[in-house]
Each structure stands twice: as C-alpha cells, then as structure tokens.
Design a protein around this motif. Structure first.
Motif, PDB file in Angstrom:
ATOM      1  N   VAL A 186       0.862  -1.178   0.000  1.00 45.22           N
ATOM      2  CA  VAL A 186       0.000   0.000   0.000  1.00 45.22           C
ATOM      3  C   VAL A 186       0.899   1.228   0.000  1.00 45.22           C
ATOM      4  O   VAL A 186       1.685   1.427   0.926  1.00 45.22           O
ATOM      5  N   THR A 187       0.812   2.038  -1.041  1.00 40.16           N
ATOM      6  CA  THR A 187       1.667   3.214  -1.164  1.00 40.16           C
ATOM      7  C   THR A 187       0.929   4.446  -0.675  1.00 40.16           C
ATOM      8  O   THR A 187      -0.212   4.696  -1.069  1.00 40.16           O
ATOM      9  N   VAL A 188       1.593   5.214   0.183  1.00 41.88           N
ATOM     10  CA  VAL A 188       0.973   6.382   0.813  1.00 41.88           C
ATOM     11  C   VAL A 188       1.760   7.632   0.422  1.00 41.88           C
ATOM     12  O   VAL A 188       2.971   7.696   0.651  1.00 41.88           O
ATOM     13  N   PRO A 189       1.116   8.644  -0.160  1.00 42.54           N
ATOM     14  CA  PRO A 189       1.807   9.898  -0.480  1.00 42.54           C
ATOM     15  C   PRO A 189       1.907  10.789   0.743  1.00 42.54           C
ATOM     16  O   PRO A 189       1.258  10.549   1.773  1.00 42.54           O
ATOM     17  N   PRO A 236       7.389  13.610  -7.970  1.00 46.20           N
ATOM     18  CA  PRO A 236       8.166  13.309  -9.176  1.00 46.20           C
ATOM     19  C   PRO A 236       8.885  14.544  -9.702  1.00 46.20           C
ATOM     20  O   PRO A 236       8.551  15.680  -9.330  1.00 46.20           O
ATOM     21  N   SER A 237       9.869  14.324 -10.549  1.00 50.27           N
ATOM     22  CA  SER A 237      10.618  15.432 -11.134  1.00 50.27           C
ATOM     23  C   SER A 237       9.696  16.292 -12.006  1.00 50.27           C
ATOM     24  O   SER A 237       8.723  15.809 -12.590  1.00 50.27           O
ATOM     25  N   THR A 238      10.026  17.551 -12.084  1.00 46.40           N
ATOM     26  CA  THR A 238       9.231  18.475 -12.892  1.00 46.40           C
ATOM     27  C   THR A 238       9.352  18.120 -14.369  1.00 46.40           C
ATOM     28  O   THR A 238      10.463  17.970 -14.888  1.00 46.40           O
ATOM     29  N   PRO A 239       8.231  17.953 -15.071  1.00 43.88           N
ATOM     30  CA  PRO A 239       8.294  17.587 -16.496  1.00 43.88           C
ATOM     31  C   PRO A 239       8.575  18.799 -17.369  1.00 43.88           C
ATOM     32  O   PRO A 239       8.664  19.936 -16.880  1.00 43.88           O
ATOM     33  N   THR A 291       0.802   9.653 -14.037  1.00 41.79           N
ATOM     34  CA  THR A 291      -0.221  10.298 -14.851  1.00 41.79           C
ATOM     35  C   THR A 291       0.265  11.667 -15.291  1.00 41.79           C
ATOM     36  O   THR A 291       0.803  12.431 -14.482  1.00 41.79           O
ATOM     37  N   VAL A 292       0.072  11.967 -16.567  1.00 44.01           N
ATOM     38  CA  VAL A 292       0.452  13.268 -17.122  1.00 44.01           C
ATOM     39  C   VAL A 292      -0.777  14.173 -17.105  1.00 44.01           C
ATOM     40  O   VAL A 292      -1.864  13.763 -17.516  1.00 44.01           O
ATOM     41  N   ALA A 298       1.988   7.131  -6.145  1.00 43.99           N
ATOM     42  CA  ALA A 298       1.599   7.378  -4.758  1.00 43.99           C
ATOM     43  C   ALA A 298       0.599   8.514  -4.633  1.00 43.99           C
ATOM     44  O   ALA A 298      -0.055   8.662  -3.600  1.00 43.99           O
ATOM     45  N   GLY A 299       0.473   9.344  -5.681  1.00 42.46           N
ATOM     46  CA  GLY A 299      -0.414  10.493  -5.627  1.00 42.46           C
ATOM     47  C   GLY A 299       0.315  11.795  -5.417  1.00 42.46           C
ATOM     48  O   GLY A 299      -0.328  12.852  -5.309  1.00 42.46           O
ATOM     49  N   ASN A 300       1.655  11.766  -5.354  1.00 46.01           N
ATOM     50  CA  ASN A 300       2.428  12.993  -5.229  1.00 46.01           C
ATOM     51  C   ASN A 300       2.395  13.765  -6.546  1.00 46.01           C
ATOM     52  O   ASN A 300       2.436  13.171  -7.622  1.00 46.01           O
TER      53      ASN A 300
END
Length: 343
Positions: free
Chosen positions: A36-39, A165-168, A192-193, A281-283
C-alpha cells in the motif's frame, strides 16, 4: 507388529508440532503486490486492515504490530503495537494506523533514532504489518516454543513515498484544428500526465490573434495519440497559469500513452499550457515551464498544398501537379490495375 503403528503415531505427532496460529490480513486500501503506497498528502490518514485468526497459540498473546524491521519477533519499543489477542478474544477484527503514528513510534528506543514526522521524513520508507506468536512444539506438539514466529500472511507492506516526481517539460506542441497536441517529457512509469490550458489574456479582446509560431511545431515528427481524451473545466490558476483568462481546461493521460490532446479550443486564439506529473503514490510534481500555442484551422490537403506555395495548373502539360493532371494519373492507375487483373 506394533512398531509400525508407533512409527505412524510419531509421524503424526511431528505433523501436529508444525501447526500453529495463523493471522490473515486484508487491506481496504488499494494494494499492488501486497504493498500500500501512501503519499505525503495522506501521511496522517489512518489505513484500515482487517484480520482473521485460526489455530491455537501458547498462553502468550498474538501480537499485531507495525515495524521497519523483521516480522517474527516480539514487538520492540520502536514498533507500533496495534493489538494483542488472547484466546478469549474474537477471531476477527480490524486495526487502523497512519504513517505518522509509525514514524512517531520509531523514537521509542535508544537505538531507533529520533522520531520523525510527516514533514521531516523526506525519504521513502517501508513498514511491515506483522503478527507474531509463540507456537506449540515438542514431540507431541504440546510445548510452547521459546521464540516468537511470524504467523501473519500475506506480508503486507505500507510504503511511505513523500518525494514528488521530477518536474516535467513540454517538449513539443502540435497545432490542430480546434485542438493542441502536447508532448510531455519526464514522466516516470505508472504515473499520470496532466496538462492544463487557458486563454492568454489580451487587452480589450478575447482574440489573441493568429500567432501560429507561439510554441507550436506543426511539422515536428509524428503525433501519436493513444488512449482517450479526458478534458474538464477547472478554475483559473489551478496551475498558476499567469496572464490567462478562464476557464482552465485540464486533460490527463497515463504516461506512455502518447501525446495529451486538448480539444474544444478556438482557432486563432493563443492558449497558455503547463504540465505536471502525478506519481503512483499520488504525489504531484512542480509545474513545467509555461508554453503558448495557437490552434489553427485545417483547410484540407489541397489548401495546405497551396498555402505552402503549390499552384493549380491546368492543361495536358501540367499533368504532374494540377488537379486535372492528378485526376488523369489516378484514372490511369485504376485502368492499369484493372488490366492486370483481367490478364
């Protein structure tokens, strides 16, 4: 004649000695590979886990706890004890805990280090949901073992992922008829983008002109559009789109599924675009550099040919480039094809 019977009895006793209590865990949260991944945004949110136990243990309790170490021991001071089950307790129930509780418990012993919080824990960390007890052992399976064993299954893990995540970056924008096709680079797997677009504000007019060169690349490679468009209306400033007027259109697409296509736009109007990434994770990442682009009306293949400098030429001598010549060549091709089939 009795020796085989005695041997069979001893074999059965050995089998009994290998049995013991079991605790089966299930999660109400979405788990991938029992994880279970938690942000960070849900660090203080309690997670619910159900349990069912079977079999008998020694006179000690069955301990349910969360640890960063190994299951199969008695809970340490740095572990988060959730429950202890005696023989008279129900055979099923629920435990709840949050990542923030587990982080705080880690400071419960001298060698566990300083307890951390949702804000100070800035690296990924995993916790195991455990059940441990002393099993029955011995030649007849009636003696309590001295050590604790792991009696929980499956091995559920709660992974705290506080890192966004890193800034796209927006690598390419392809102008379309009433739409913009946006290529976003830098998305990691299983993410997700998200692309948001809003009109660029202009003085005294909603029409931003026909700036077809503002951040667009009409001839830049092949536009791969996989998946479905998922546009929606939001509020201006959802991604701090400076100098725009609402509403904001927000479109999402799974990473690896091609360009994000924003449709339903107005041709000749300049839009400001910004992309973000949402990880598994939702971050949420920081917003990309903002890019301006303008959808353009598509006039068809022949109109586009003329706009690029082509000319419509008539007469027989112009068979290579005019409409009439093109029709003649097409008809000739059909006639030759039919002749080959007949022969």
């Amino acid at each position: 004649m009795r020796l085989p019977f005695i041997g069979l009895l001893l074999f059965a006793s050995t089998a009994v000695a290998q049995t013991g209590p079991t605790v089966q865990f299930t999660s109400s949260s979405t788990a991938t590979n029992n994880t279970v991944t938690v942000p960070k945004s849900e660090c203080g949110q309690a997670r619910r886990f159900s349990w069912v136990r079977n079999g008998s243990a020694c006179e000690d309790s069955i301990y349910l706890y969360v640890t960063t170490g190994s299951c199969g021991t008695r809970p340490a001071a740095s572990d988060l004890l959730l429950d202890s089950l005696d023989a008279s307790d129900p055979t099923n129930g629920v435990v709840n805990f949050s990542v923030s509780q587990v982080l705080a418990a880690r400071g419960g012993s001298v060698d566990a280090g300083t307890a951390t919080t949702c804000d100070t824990q800035d690296t990924e960390i995993s916790f195991k949901l455990c059940a441990s007890a002393r099993r029955l052992g011995g030649s007849l399976g009636l003696d309590c073992q001295e050590t604790f064993s792991n009696v929980g299954s499956p091995g559920l893990v709660v992974k705290y992922d506080p890192q966004p995540p890193s800034t796209p970056s927006i690598a390419k924008v392809i102008a379309r008829d009433s739409a913009l096709s946006v290529q976003v680079d830098g998305a990691e797997a299983d993410s997700t983008v998200v692309v948001e677009a809003a009109r660029v504000a202009t003085a005294g007019s909603d029409d931003a002109g026909t700036d077809e060169d503002a951040g667009t690349d009409v001839d830049a490679g092949t536009d791969v559009d996989a998946g479905t468009e998922d546009g929606g209306q939001g509020l201006v400033g959802a991604l701090a789109l400076e100098g725009t007027t609402g509403p904001v259109t927000r479109v999402t697409k799974a990473s690896g599924e091609g360009n994000v296509v924003i449709s339903g736009l107005t041709n000749g109007v300049t839009y400001r675009l910004q992309a973000t990434i949402i990880d598994a994770a939702g971050n949420v990442s920081g917003g990309s550099d903002q890019v301006d682009a303008t959808p353009v009306k598509s006039n068809g293949l022949f109109d586009a040919y003329k706009e690029d400098g082509g000319q419509e030429l008539g007469g027989c001598a112009a068979a290579g480039g005019g409409i009439a010549g093109g029709a003649v060549l097409a008809a000739l091709g059909i006639w030759l094809s039919s002749r080959r089939k007949v022969s």
